[in-house]
Design a protein around this motif. Structure first.
Motif, PDB file in Angstrom:
ATOM      1  N   ILE A   1     -18.257 -31.903  -5.513  1.00 34.94           N
ATOM      2  CA  ILE A   1     -16.862 -31.763  -5.116  1.00 34.94           C
ATOM      3  C   ILE A   1     -16.006 -32.440  -6.176  1.00 34.94           C
ATOM      4  O   ILE A   1     -16.161 -33.638  -6.438  1.00 34.94           O
ATOM      5  N   TYR A   2     -15.091 -31.697  -6.805  1.00 33.92           N
ATOM      6  CA  TYR A   2     -14.380 -32.241  -7.962  1.00 33.92           C
ATOM      7  C   TYR A   2     -12.982 -31.646  -8.076  1.00 33.92           C
ATOM      8  O   TYR A   2     -12.658 -30.632  -7.457  1.00 33.92           O
ATOM      9  N   GLU A   3     -12.161 -32.299  -8.889  1.00 33.16           N
ATOM     10  CA  GLU A   3     -10.775 -31.892  -9.068  1.00 33.16           C
ATOM     11  C   GLU A   3     -10.517 -31.481 -10.512  1.00 33.16           C
ATOM     12  O   GLU A   3     -11.095 -32.033 -11.448  1.00 33.16           O
TER      13      GLU A   3
ATOM     14  N   ASN B   1     -14.500 -28.107 -16.881  1.00 32.66           N
ATOM     15  CA  ASN B   1     -15.731 -28.415 -17.611  1.00 32.66           C
ATOM     16  C   ASN B   1     -16.843 -28.905 -16.685  1.00 32.66           C
ATOM     17  O   ASN B   1     -18.027 -28.722 -16.972  1.00 32.66           O
ATOM     18  N   VAL B   2     -16.442 -29.503 -15.540  1.00 36.27           N
ATOM     19  CA  VAL B   2     -17.449 -29.995 -14.601  1.00 36.27           C
ATOM     20  C   VAL B   2     -18.283 -28.839 -14.061  1.00 36.27           C
ATOM     21  O   VAL B   2     -19.475 -28.994 -13.797  1.00 36.27           O
ATOM     22  N   THR B   3     -17.670 -27.679 -13.912  1.00 35.34           N
ATOM     23  CA  THR B   3     -18.382 -26.505 -13.412  1.00 35.34           C
ATOM     24  C   THR B   3     -19.569 -26.178 -14.306  1.00 35.34           C
ATOM     25  O   THR B   3     -20.665 -25.871 -13.829  1.00 35.34           O
TER      26      THR B   3
ATOM     27  N   SER C   1     -22.402 -37.244 -22.872  1.00 38.94           N
ATOM     28  CA  SER C   1     -22.615 -36.634 -24.179  1.00 38.94           C
ATOM     29  C   SER C   1     -22.625 -37.688 -25.278  1.00 38.94           C
ATOM     30  O   SER C   1     -23.490 -37.680 -26.162  1.00 38.94           O
ATOM     31  N   ALA C   2     -21.669 -38.622 -25.221  1.00 37.83           N
ATOM     32  CA  ALA C   2     -21.560 -39.654 -26.250  1.00 37.83           C
ATOM     33  C   ALA C   2     -22.783 -40.566 -26.270  1.00 37.83           C
ATOM     34  O   ALA C   2     -23.162 -41.088 -27.322  1.00 37.83           O
ATOM     35  N   LEU C   3     -23.410 -40.768 -25.119  1.00 36.30           N
ATOM     36  CA  LEU C   3     -24.565 -41.658 -25.035  1.00 36.30           C
ATOM     37  C   LEU C   3     -25.893 -40.921 -25.162  1.00 36.30           C
ATOM     38  O   LEU C   3     -26.958 -41.503 -24.959  1.00 36.30           O
ATOM     39  N   GLY C   4     -25.831 -39.629 -25.495  1.00 37.65           N
ATOM     40  CA  GLY C   4     -27.052 -38.888 -25.765  1.00 37.65           C
ATOM     41  C   GLY C   4     -27.706 -38.244 -24.559  1.00 37.65           C
ATOM     42  O   GLY C   4     -28.857 -37.823 -24.624  1.00 37.65           O
ATOM     43  N   PHE C   5     -26.959 -38.140 -23.438  1.00 39.33           N
ATOM     44  CA  PHE C   5     -27.518 -37.509 -22.240  1.00 39.33           C
ATOM     45  C   PHE C   5     -27.267 -36.007 -22.199  1.00 39.33           C
ATOM     46  O   PHE C   5     -27.655 -35.341 -21.252  1.00 39.33           O
ATOM     47  N   GLY C   6     -26.581 -35.462 -23.221  1.00 44.81           N
ATOM     48  CA  GLY C   6     -26.089 -34.099 -23.112  1.00 44.81           C
ATOM     49  C   GLY C   6     -24.854 -34.145 -22.237  1.00 44.81           C
ATOM     50  O   GLY C   6     -24.025 -35.025 -22.374  1.00 44.81           O
ATOM     51  N   ALA C   7     -24.720 -33.214 -21.325  1.00 43.49           N
ATOM     52  CA  ALA C   7     -23.609 -33.258 -20.375  1.00 43.49           C
ATOM     53  C   ALA C   7     -23.876 -34.338 -19.337  1.00 43.49           C
ATOM     54  O   ALA C   7     -24.978 -34.876 -19.237  1.00 43.49           O
ATOM     55  N   GLU C   8     -22.852 -34.678 -18.561  1.00 48.52           N
ATOM     56  CA  GLU C   8     -23.034 -35.633 -17.473  1.00 48.52           C
ATOM     57  C   GLU C   8     -22.495 -35.016 -16.190  1.00 48.52           C
ATOM     58  O   GLU C   8     -21.612 -34.158 -16.213  1.00 48.52           O
ATOM     59  N   ILE C   9     -23.032 -35.466 -15.080  1.00 47.60           N
ATOM     60  CA  ILE C   9     -22.567 -34.938 -13.801  1.00 47.60           C
ATOM     61  C   ILE C   9     -21.570 -35.886 -13.142  1.00 47.60           C
ATOM     62  O   ILE C   9     -20.968 -35.577 -12.132  1.00 47.60           O
TER      63      ILE C   9
END
Length: 420
Positions: free
Chosen positions: A126-128, A132-134, A380-388
């Motif tokens: 659930i987001y606002e 990009n979150v999608t 992304s900045a910490l090397g996780f790829g995308a984040e949720i």
């Protein structure tokens, strides 16, 4: 459409996602990675379609008088969409978090015990505002073997519908059924709240947005919640801070993207440091158009400072406004963060290693920085790829949540007829 019918549709979507999750759990890493590349390619090929939909959201937002920070989070561009796609490719490169034997041992009776990482199952997101979150949430969910039910805010409805449609069409010829990615297009708040209580279909809820949204989910959900937090982020400039480092970090943390949750909102400055470096500080603040809301000491040193109120210390501005609190020592800085911090990201600039160690040990936050910008609190900045999302809680996951946060464990036992 009646509320009852909308409720039925939401539940049917969750049921379909749960069924699709079974298929996902059987796929190999290479099969999941192939799907992520297909999705990335499709997003890039359909950039114009997505931008046309985003234009409708921006026009509606402009008519409704959305603030600049909100419009920035809502806006898409070709570059941002290509960044989404590249994020999916980065996730594909990451190690699969599922199916890993985390530990194992053999009992005296010969029974083999293995602790294995497995998908959570179905994630409710659930987001606002942020389209990009999608993409990010979908990529992380699929790579970790989870189905996902998405509920974006009404302000980004057209953008999100277009993105999901593109992904559904891309999934058509892959081994992942499109039912693994569900999008609730209803704008009815009561229908959305049904997600909060569908424990039989949804394994975890992740809210991502402002304080009111997060609090609504946390306070009303019966489904387990992975709580993300708002970012009232602080930068403490110590008496032994290097001037060039301090000002560079402050400018980056405040101005790089003011509308994001890891942007700086309050600068806590040692009074001696400010007295000595006030001219350099004022010059850099004015150069970047930053409006200071400060205490009495800040007002004495920084021209045109707006007198700070209690609200300023707690405010997540998401703009080029900056609260400035002056202190006599690190203890006062830590105490201020303890009262007003949101456990997101906190930073200190100092050349004194013991002072830095004290700050890093005593400040309670999911991400802490010594001589670096808070803007790095990002998957992304910490090397996780995308984040949720960025978790500010302490159970299960904390900080930027990448793939491992979307897994749980099973204990799997293998024997040869053992009985107890």
């Amino acid at each position: 459409m009646s509320v009852t019918k909308e409720f039925t549709n939401v539940e049917s979507q969750a049921i379909a996602a749960k069924k699709a999750a079974k298929t996902l759990s059987l796929l190999s890493t290479s099969e999941k990675n192939e799907v992520l590349h297909v999705l990335a390619d499709s997003l890039e090929k359909n950039t114009d379609v997505i931008l046309e939909a985003n234009k409708l959201d921006l026009e509606a937002g402009s008519k409704l008088g959305y603030e600049a920070a909100y419009m920035d989070r809502l806006a898409l561009s070709k570059e941002r969409i290509f960044d989404f796609a590249e994020g999916l490719r980065q996730v594909a490169k990451l190690e699969d978090p599922t199916g890993n034997i985390l530990s194992s041992w053999t009992l005296d009776n010969g029974l083999l015990v293995e602790k294995v990482s497995v998908p959570l199952g179905v994630i409710g997101m659930i987001y606002e505002a942020r389209p990009n979150v999608t993409v990010d949430a979908t990529g992380l969910a699929l790579k970790s073997g989870n189905a996902i039910v998405l509920k974006g805010g009404s302000s980004a409805l057209s953008s999100n519908k277009a993105i999901v449609q593109v992904m559904h069409e891309a999934l058509h010829d892959t081994k992942i059924p499109k039912e693994a990615v569900q999008f609730i297009a209803s704008t009815n708040r009561e229908a959305t709240q049904q997600l909060f209580t569908m424990k039989e279909h949804i394994d975890v809820l992740i809210p991502r947005g402002g304080a009111s949204l997060i609090n609504a989910v946390v306070n009303n959900a019966t489904v387990p919640v992975l709580e993300t937090g708002v970012g009232n982020c602080h930068l403490y400039i110590d008496v032994e801070a290097d001037v060039e480092k301090a000002l560079s970090i402050l400018v980056n943390a405040k101005t790089d993207r003011p509308a994001v949750c890891n942007a700086l909102e309050t600068a806590i400055i040692h009074k001696e440091w400010l007295a000595k470096n006030k001219d350099s500080f004022v010059e850099i603040i004015n150069k970047h158009g930053i409006t200071v809301h400060g205490d009495e000491t800040a007002q004495n040193y920084i021209p045109n400072t707006v007198p700070a109120t209690e609200e300023d210390w707690a405010n997540e501005y998401l703009s080029l406004d900056l609260a400035v609190k002056t202190v006599n020592n690190i203890d006062e800085a830590i105490d201020h963060i303890e009262v007003y911090g949101t456990k997101h990201s906190e930073a200190i600039v100092t050349e004194n290693k013991e002072t830095a160690k004290k700050f890093m040990s005593l400040v309670d936050a999911s991400a802490l920085y010594h001589n670096a910008s808070t803007r790095f609190t990002d998957g992304s900045a910490l090397g996780f790829g995308a984040e949720i999302g960025i978790s500010t809680q302490k159970l299960h996951a904390r900080g930027p949540m990448g793939l491992p946060a979307l897994t749980t464990v099973k204990f799997m036992m293998s024997g040869n007829g053992q009985i107890r």
